[in-house]
Design a protein around this motif. Sequence first.
Motif, PDB file in Angstrom:
ATOM      1  N   PHE A  62      18.567  23.168  36.534  1.00  0.00           N
ATOM      2  CA  PHE A  62      18.461  23.800  35.640  1.00  0.00           C
ATOM      3  C   PHE A  62      20.090  24.120  35.107  1.00  0.00           C
ATOM      4  O   PHE A  62      19.654  24.643  33.395  1.00  0.00           O
ATOM      5  N   SER A  63      19.910  25.080  35.540  1.00  0.00           N
ATOM      6  CA  SER A  63      21.879  25.122  34.826  1.00  0.00           C
ATOM      7  C   SER A  63      22.380  23.934  34.087  1.00  0.00           C
ATOM      8  O   SER A  63      22.792  24.645  32.991  1.00  0.00           O
ATOM      9  N   ARG A  64      22.606  23.012  34.603  1.00  0.00           N
ATOM     10  CA  ARG A  64      22.938  21.607  33.593  1.00  0.00           C
ATOM     11  C   ARG A  64      22.505  21.281  32.552  1.00  0.00           C
ATOM     12  O   ARG A  64      22.583  21.628  31.106  1.00  0.00           O
ATOM     13  N   ARG A  65      20.942  21.775  32.664  1.00  0.00           N
ATOM     14  CA  ARG A  65      19.938  21.933  31.382  1.00  0.00           C
ATOM     15  C   ARG A  65      20.358  23.719  29.724  1.00  0.00           C
ATOM     16  O   ARG A  65      20.281  22.864  29.216  1.00  0.00           O
ATOM     17  N   HIS A  66      20.599  24.174  30.875  1.00  0.00           N
ATOM     18  CA  HIS A  66      21.234  25.462  30.620  1.00  0.00           C
ATOM     19  C   HIS A  66      21.989  24.663  29.411  1.00  0.00           C
ATOM     20  O   HIS A  66      22.391  25.930  27.929  1.00  0.00           O
ATOM     21  N   GLU A  67      23.179  24.534  29.888  1.00  0.00           N
ATOM     22  CA  GLU A  67      24.072  24.031  29.362  1.00  0.00           C
ATOM     23  C   GLU A  67      24.875  23.140  28.039  1.00  0.00           C
ATOM     24  O   GLU A  67      25.143  23.867  26.996  1.00  0.00           O
ATOM     25  N   SER A  68      23.248  22.378  28.353  1.00  0.00           N
ATOM     26  CA  SER A  68      23.225  21.413  27.300  1.00  0.00           C
ATOM     27  C   SER A  68      22.114  21.391  25.955  1.00  0.00           C
ATOM     28  O   SER A  68      22.854  21.617  24.966  1.00  0.00           O
ATOM     29  N   GLU A  69      21.139  22.795  26.764  1.00  0.00           N
ATOM     30  CA  GLU A  69      20.585  23.415  25.083  1.00  0.00           C
ATOM     31  C   GLU A  69      21.696  24.076  24.592  1.00  0.00           C
ATOM     32  O   GLU A  69      21.485  24.552  23.237  1.00  0.00           O
ATOM     33  N   ALA A  70      22.739  25.026  25.018  1.00  0.00           N
ATOM     34  CA  ALA A  70      23.482  26.209  24.322  1.00  0.00           C
ATOM     35  C   ALA A  70      24.051  25.050  24.141  1.00  0.00           C
ATOM     36  O   ALA A  70      24.867  26.043  22.573  1.00  0.00           O
ATOM     37  N   ASP A  71      23.993  24.069  23.955  1.00  0.00           N
ATOM     38  CA  ASP A  71      25.633  23.317  23.033  1.00  0.00           C
ATOM     39  C   ASP A  71      24.854  23.211  21.846  1.00  0.00           C
ATOM     40  O   ASP A  71      25.129  22.782  20.841  1.00  0.00           O
ATOM     41  N   VAL A  72      23.352  22.620  22.385  1.00  0.00           N
ATOM     42  CA  VAL A  72      22.748  22.201  20.892  1.00  0.00           C
ATOM     43  C   VAL A  72      22.226  23.334  20.000  1.00  0.00           C
ATOM     44  O   VAL A  72      22.615  23.284  18.799  1.00  0.00           O
ATOM     45  N   ILE A  73      21.296  24.669  20.534  1.00  0.00           N
ATOM     46  CA  ILE A  73      21.580  25.443  20.256  1.00  0.00           C
ATOM     47  C   ILE A  73      22.865  26.155  18.879  1.00  0.00           C
ATOM     48  O   ILE A  73      22.748  26.741  17.605  1.00  0.00           O
ATOM     49  N   GLY A  74      23.802  26.102  20.122  1.00  0.00           N
ATOM     50  CA  GLY A  74      25.415  26.431  18.967  1.00  0.00           C
ATOM     51  C   GLY A  74      25.602  25.948  18.240  1.00  0.00           C
ATOM     52  O   GLY A  74      26.898  26.330  16.835  1.00  0.00           O
ATOM     53  N   LEU A  75      25.395  24.425  18.294  1.00  0.00           N
ATOM     54  CA  LEU A  75      26.214  24.015  17.328  1.00  0.00           C
ATOM     55  C   LEU A  75      24.974  24.115  15.909  1.00  0.00           C
ATOM     56  O   LEU A  75      25.833  23.502  14.857  1.00  0.00           O
ATOM     57  N   ARG A  76      24.214  24.006  16.431  1.00  0.00           N
ATOM     58  CA  ARG A  76      23.351  24.904  14.683  1.00  0.00           C
ATOM     59  C   ARG A  76      23.510  25.776  14.263  1.00  0.00           C
ATOM     60  O   ARG A  76      24.528  25.860  13.223  1.00  0.00           O
ATOM     61  N   LEU A  77      23.558  26.667  15.093  1.00  0.00           N
ATOM     62  CA  LEU A  77      24.074  28.228  14.509  1.00  0.00           C
ATOM     63  C   LEU A  77      25.664  27.996  13.867  1.00  0.00           C
ATOM     64  O   LEU A  77      25.637  28.796  13.180  1.00  0.00           O
ATOM     65  N   MET A  78      26.333  27.208  14.852  1.00  0.00           N
ATOM     66  CA  MET A  78      28.015  26.507  13.808  1.00  0.00           C
ATOM     67  C   MET A  78      27.008  26.236  12.524  1.00  0.00           C
ATOM     68  O   MET A  78      28.004  26.517  11.366  1.00  0.00           O
ATOM     69  N   ALA A  79      26.954  25.487  12.652  1.00  0.00           N
ATOM     70  CA  ALA A  79      26.710  24.452  11.448  1.00  0.00           C
ATOM     71  C   ALA A  79      25.561  25.316  10.189  1.00  0.00           C
ATOM     72  O   ALA A  79      26.417  25.249   8.670  1.00  0.00           O
ATOM     73  N   ASP A  80      24.936  26.480  10.705  1.00  0.00           N
ATOM     74  CA  ASP A  80      24.411  27.307  10.256  1.00  0.00           C
ATOM     75  C   ASP A  80      25.060  28.177   8.873  1.00  0.00           C
ATOM     76  O   ASP A  80      24.876  29.349   8.248  1.00  0.00           O
ATOM     77  N   ALA A  81      25.715  29.113   9.831  1.00  0.00           N
ATOM     78  CA  ALA A  81      27.111  29.751   9.666  1.00  0.00           C
ATOM     79  C   ALA A  81      28.172  29.095   8.546  1.00  0.00           C
ATOM     80  O   ALA A  81      28.819  30.197   7.496  1.00  0.00           O
TER      81      ALA A  81
END
Length: 266
Positions: free
Chosen positions: A182-201
């Motif tokens: 679950f923790s590794r899944r959280h890290e991977s999911e945060a990577d994807v969300i963060g990638l989208r956010l930084m690009a949107d910004a």
Amino acid sequence: MRWIRCAAVATLALTITACTTSPTGRQQLTLMSDAQLNQMGQEAFAQYQQDLPPAGQAQQRYAQCVAEAIVAVLPEQERNQDWQIRVFEAEQANAFALPGGYMGVNTGLLDIAENQDQLASVIGHEIGHVLARHANERVSTQTSTQLALSVLSSAAGLEGPGGEQLMGALGLGAQYGILLPFSRRHESEADVIGLRLMADAGFDPRASVALWENMSAQGGANPPEWMSTHPSHGQRMQGLQAEMDNALARYEQARQAGRQPNCPRP
């Protein structure tokens, strides 16, 4: 057995009533009150600020500039949280996020992040943890796992040295089979969300891969991935690359819309 049926019914009811969806569409188990967790996050953040020395004002302004650019593209409800970020004087290349929108970055990580885009990948990742309510999910998963093991121990009469040994093995299986994945899944999911956010910004998403290349170059022994709370550096880079085409399209749209952050590195 009757106790198994009862436990199954109780678990099913609990799962149905506490099921939510993450920003990537993943089903989650969230049992805790967000207000309660936000309060805990606020208290923990205050303790961090007492225990760790603050970095200089220039470093603080740098991190604040990047964070504000990313927060500005969040949906209104999330954007209006009391987002706070602090830079701490610590050599470990680390960052963290707490429920309620409290974030910390160590100066050791600023040394590795070579520019504003690489720092944006870190801050976007941490904001991703908060948006996805990962702390709530982690606590909920641990609570439900411990409850299930307790019910199993009591109902099956696992007492004495033999029972303790078996329960220890079951607990180890839960750790490596449920909690760490679950923790590794959280890290991977945060990577994807963060990638989208930084690009949107308006930050270049390709810098996220460059950051992990820098992290890999630092070396250091890592445990086997199945024993680690984080994916390997290589796996993280692969996951980011898999999302890169979409992120680059979002980045181009952001630049065309005039979102071009300028956060000089001190």
